[in-house]
Design a protein around this motif. Structure first.
Motif, PDB file in Angstrom:
ATOM      1  N   VAL A 107      37.737  84.112  76.201  1.00 46.38           N
ATOM      2  CA  VAL A 107      39.238  83.562  75.444  1.00 46.38           C
ATOM      3  C   VAL A 107      39.464  82.668  76.788  1.00 46.38           C
ATOM      4  O   VAL A 107      40.160  80.825  76.522  1.00 46.38           O
ATOM      5  CB  VAL A 107      40.046  83.993  76.054  1.00 46.38           C
ATOM      6  N   TYR A 108      39.735  82.972  77.751  1.00 43.57           N
ATOM      7  CA  TYR A 108      40.766  81.702  78.730  1.00 43.57           C
ATOM      8  C   TYR A 108      39.795  80.568  79.412  1.00 43.57           C
ATOM      9  O   TYR A 108      40.457  79.193  79.888  1.00 43.57           O
ATOM     10  CB  TYR A 108      40.399  82.279  80.134  1.00 43.57           C
ATOM     11  N   LEU A 109      38.594  80.817  79.246  1.00 39.15           N
ATOM     12  CA  LEU A 109      37.397  79.722  79.546  1.00 39.15           C
ATOM     13  C   LEU A 109      37.219  78.249  78.050  1.00 39.15           C
ATOM     14  O   LEU A 109      37.326  77.483  78.555  1.00 39.15           O
ATOM     15  CB  LEU A 109      36.267  80.201  79.675  1.00 39.15           C
ATOM     16  N   GLN A 110      37.546  79.293  77.107  1.00 34.70           N
ATOM     17  CA  GLN A 110      38.133  77.978  76.355  1.00 34.70           C
ATOM     18  C   GLN A 110      39.183  77.675  75.875  1.00 34.70           C
ATOM     19  O   GLN A 110      39.357  75.996  75.809  1.00 34.70           O
ATOM     20  CB  GLN A 110      37.534  79.588  75.057  1.00 34.70           C
ATOM     21  N   TYR A 111      40.001  78.529  76.431  1.00 33.58           N
ATOM     22  CA  TYR A 111      41.914  77.655  76.936  1.00 33.58           C
ATOM     23  C   TYR A 111      41.570  76.987  77.739  1.00 33.58           C
ATOM     24  O   TYR A 111      42.229  75.429  77.171  1.00 33.58           O
ATOM     25  CB  TYR A 111      42.591  78.989  77.183  1.00 33.58           C
ATOM     26  N   LEU A 112      41.003  76.933  78.440  1.00 34.75           N
ATOM     27  CA  LEU A 112      40.340  75.650  79.739  1.00 34.75           C
ATOM     28  C   LEU A 112      40.302  74.522  78.917  1.00 34.75           C
ATOM     29  O   LEU A 112      40.305  73.153  79.169  1.00 34.75           O
ATOM     30  CB  LEU A 112      39.676  76.082  81.110  1.00 34.75           C
ATOM     31  N   LEU A 113      38.832  74.767  78.065  1.00 34.46           N
ATOM     32  CA  LEU A 113      38.372  73.718  77.422  1.00 34.46           C
ATOM     33  C   LEU A 113      39.358  73.060  76.781  1.00 34.46           C
ATOM     34  O   LEU A 113      38.868  71.529  76.158  1.00 34.46           O
ATOM     35  CB  LEU A 113      37.048  74.503  77.146  1.00 34.46           C
ATOM     36  N   CYS A 114      40.119  73.480  75.708  1.00 35.61           N
ATOM     37  CA  CYS A 114      40.677  72.952  75.157  1.00 35.61           C
ATOM     38  C   CYS A 114      42.118  72.423  75.403  1.00 35.61           C
ATOM     39  O   CYS A 114      42.250  71.247  74.917  1.00 35.61           O
ATOM     40  CB  CYS A 114      41.268  73.713  73.704  1.00 35.61           C
ATOM     41  N   ASN A 115      42.583  73.089  76.044  1.00 33.11           N
ATOM     42  CA  ASN A 115      43.921  73.037  76.345  1.00 33.11           C
ATOM     43  C   ASN A 115      44.176  72.051  77.905  1.00 33.11           C
ATOM     44  O   ASN A 115      45.149  71.388  78.341  1.00 33.11           O
ATOM     45  CB  ASN A 115      45.266  73.441  76.285  1.00 33.11           C
ATOM     46  N   GLU A 116      42.808  71.528  79.556  1.00 31.56           N
ATOM     47  CA  GLU A 116      43.786  71.413  80.919  1.00 31.56           C
ATOM     48  C   GLU A 116      42.508  70.921  80.822  1.00 31.56           C
ATOM     49  O   GLU A 116      42.166  70.183  82.124  1.00 31.56           O
ATOM     50  CB  GLU A 116      43.216  72.721  80.979  1.00 31.56           C
ATOM     51  N   ILE A 117      41.195  70.673  80.151  1.00 30.12           N
ATOM     52  CA  ILE A 117      39.983  69.465  79.971  1.00 30.12           C
ATOM     53  C   ILE A 117      40.794  68.427  79.586  1.00 30.12           C
ATOM     54  O   ILE A 117      40.201  68.703  78.249  1.00 30.12           O
ATOM     55  CB  ILE A 117      38.630  70.107  80.949  1.00 30.12           C
ATOM     56  N   ALA A 118      40.366  67.044  80.812  1.00 33.24           N
ATOM     57  CA  ALA A 118      40.591  65.934  79.464  1.00 33.24           C
ATOM     58  C   ALA A 118      39.196  65.935  78.278  1.00 33.24           C
ATOM     59  O   ALA A 118      38.359  66.403  78.731  1.00 33.24           O
ATOM     60  CB  ALA A 118      40.497  64.897  80.274  1.00 33.24           C
ATOM     61  N   PRO A 119      39.037  65.553  77.085  1.00 31.49           N
ATOM     62  CA  PRO A 119      38.609  65.485  75.634  1.00 31.49           C
ATOM     63  C   PRO A 119      37.488  64.934  76.934  1.00 31.49           C
ATOM     64  O   PRO A 119      36.445  65.122  76.101  1.00 31.49           O
ATOM     65  CB  PRO A 119      38.911  64.611  74.734  1.00 31.49           C
ATOM     66  N   CYS A 120      37.396  63.345  77.416  1.00 31.47           N
ATOM     67  CA  CYS A 120      36.269  62.722  77.867  1.00 31.47           C
ATOM     68  C   CYS A 120      35.601  64.062  78.561  1.00 31.47           C
ATOM     69  O   CYS A 120      34.205  64.323  77.966  1.00 31.47           O
ATOM     70  CB  CYS A 120      36.350  62.004  77.887  1.00 31.47           C
ATOM     71  N   ARG A 121      35.385  65.255  79.543  1.00 30.54           N
ATOM     72  CA  ARG A 121      35.562  65.964  80.199  1.00 30.54           C
ATOM     73  C   ARG A 121      34.514  66.842  79.327  1.00 30.54           C
ATOM     74  O   ARG A 121      33.986  66.968  79.519  1.00 30.54           O
ATOM     75  CB  ARG A 121      36.124  66.177  81.153  1.00 30.54           C
ATOM     76  N   ALA A 122      35.280  67.296  78.442  1.00 34.83           N
ATOM     77  CA  ALA A 122      35.394  68.378  77.938  1.00 34.83           C
ATOM     78  C   ALA A 122      33.939  68.478  77.051  1.00 34.83           C
ATOM     79  O   ALA A 122      32.958  68.925  77.353  1.00 34.83           O
ATOM     80  CB  ALA A 122      36.352  68.636  76.647  1.00 34.83           C
TER      81      ALA A 122
END
Length: 288
Positions: free
Chosen positions: A63-78
């Motif tokens: 859950v927390y890795l997905q949270y980072l991917l969705c909320n704290e990493i720029a979409p272009c990086r994600a």
């Protein structure tokens, strides 16, 4: 609206359903990502794994890795990344004896793995969490047999493929790397065999140079999951440079800061829980 303590949410939901609170503890309090396939259910008993001295489980990690991917990493990086489920490696191990990873393909069939810049594998072995990062898997075929191994990963060029292990107990995990290579070679040949097949020799450096990254080490038996999450978060903040310079890494990443990190993760997950609860229980607009 103000955030509710999740304990209050659990108690309220238990009352509505005529349950005792003990039973309610085993009900989902968070579904994340909320609108995506493959979302993970988080139970209140999972959240308690963030209490002091507790060992993080697969639900918290995922859950927390997905949270980072969705909320704290720029979409272009994600978009450059793919995070495997923490259960994926266990699946590969179960298939290893057959040397056939067909059953594992349903986990990745909708993902263009070899168009990703980074593949993240959170792995738990013998009650210990660590991270394996595969960089530039799509360039393996063009580099096959041509790579010269630098002593340090920091000496690699921007496009060189490599596999890096981030372990807070300094284990090399060569057997794990071997299985991941076998899987990725199998996947490449399944998808690209006509273009440039790879020979299934997982011991060859031709299929991604292998490094154990020098990072701070844990001083107890239970913080490994926190270290894993912290590796990912700091990687996106500083990318390669941080982990290629152990001195800089120690300045930004201490054992004490990881212990405090429990509170930060817990607060963010509580906020997500409260938001989902408020959204699901919001009264319809009177004018609607």
């Amino acid at each position: 609206s103000s955030e509710m303590e999740i304990e209050e949410v659990v108690a309220m939901e238990a009352g509505k359903k005529g349950q005792n609170e003990s039973k309610a503890m085993h009900q989902p309090v968070l579904l994340f990502p909320p609108d995506k396939r493959g979302r993970v259910s988080l139970l209140w008993e999972d959240v308690r794994r963030l209490d002091h001295c507790q060992y993080l489980n697969d639900s918290i990690i995922d859950v927390y890795l997905q949270y980072l991917l969705c909320n704290e990493i720029a979409p272009c990086r994600a978009d450059e990344c793919f995070f495997f489920s923490s259960l994926f490696y266990q699946k590969l191990v179960s298939l290893k004896g057959r040397k056939d990873f067909t059953e594992a393909r349903r986990w990745t069939q909708s993902v263009e793995l070899f168009e990703k810049r980074y593949l993240f594998f959170p792995i738990c072995k013998e009650a210990h969490w660590f991270l394996v990062l595969v960089r530039n898997p799509g360039t393996w075929a063009e580099h096959a047999g041509k790579l010269v191994t630098p002593k340090y990963a920091s000496k690699l060029s921007e496009n060189d493929p490599c596999i890096c292990v981030f372990d807070s107990m300094k284990s090399r995990h060569s057997d794990t790397v071997r299985i991941l290579r076998e899987f990725l070679i199998s996947e490449w040949n399944h998808r690209h065999a006509r273009e440039s097949p790879l020979v299934s020799n997982s011991l060859s450096q031709s299929f991604g140079l292998y490094y154990c990254v020098q990072i701070p080490q844990q001083v107890n038996e239970y913080d490994c999951g926190l270290f894993l999450i912290r590796f990912v978060e700091l990687f996106f903040a500083f990318e390669w440079k941080l982990f290629m310079d152990p001195a800089e890494c120690k300045k930004l990443f201490s054992t004490a800061s990881v212990t405090e990190y429990r509170v930060e993760i817990r607060d963010k997950l509580r906020a997500l829980m409260s938001y989902q609860y408020d959204t699901a229980n919001r009264e319809p607009d009177a004018e609607a």
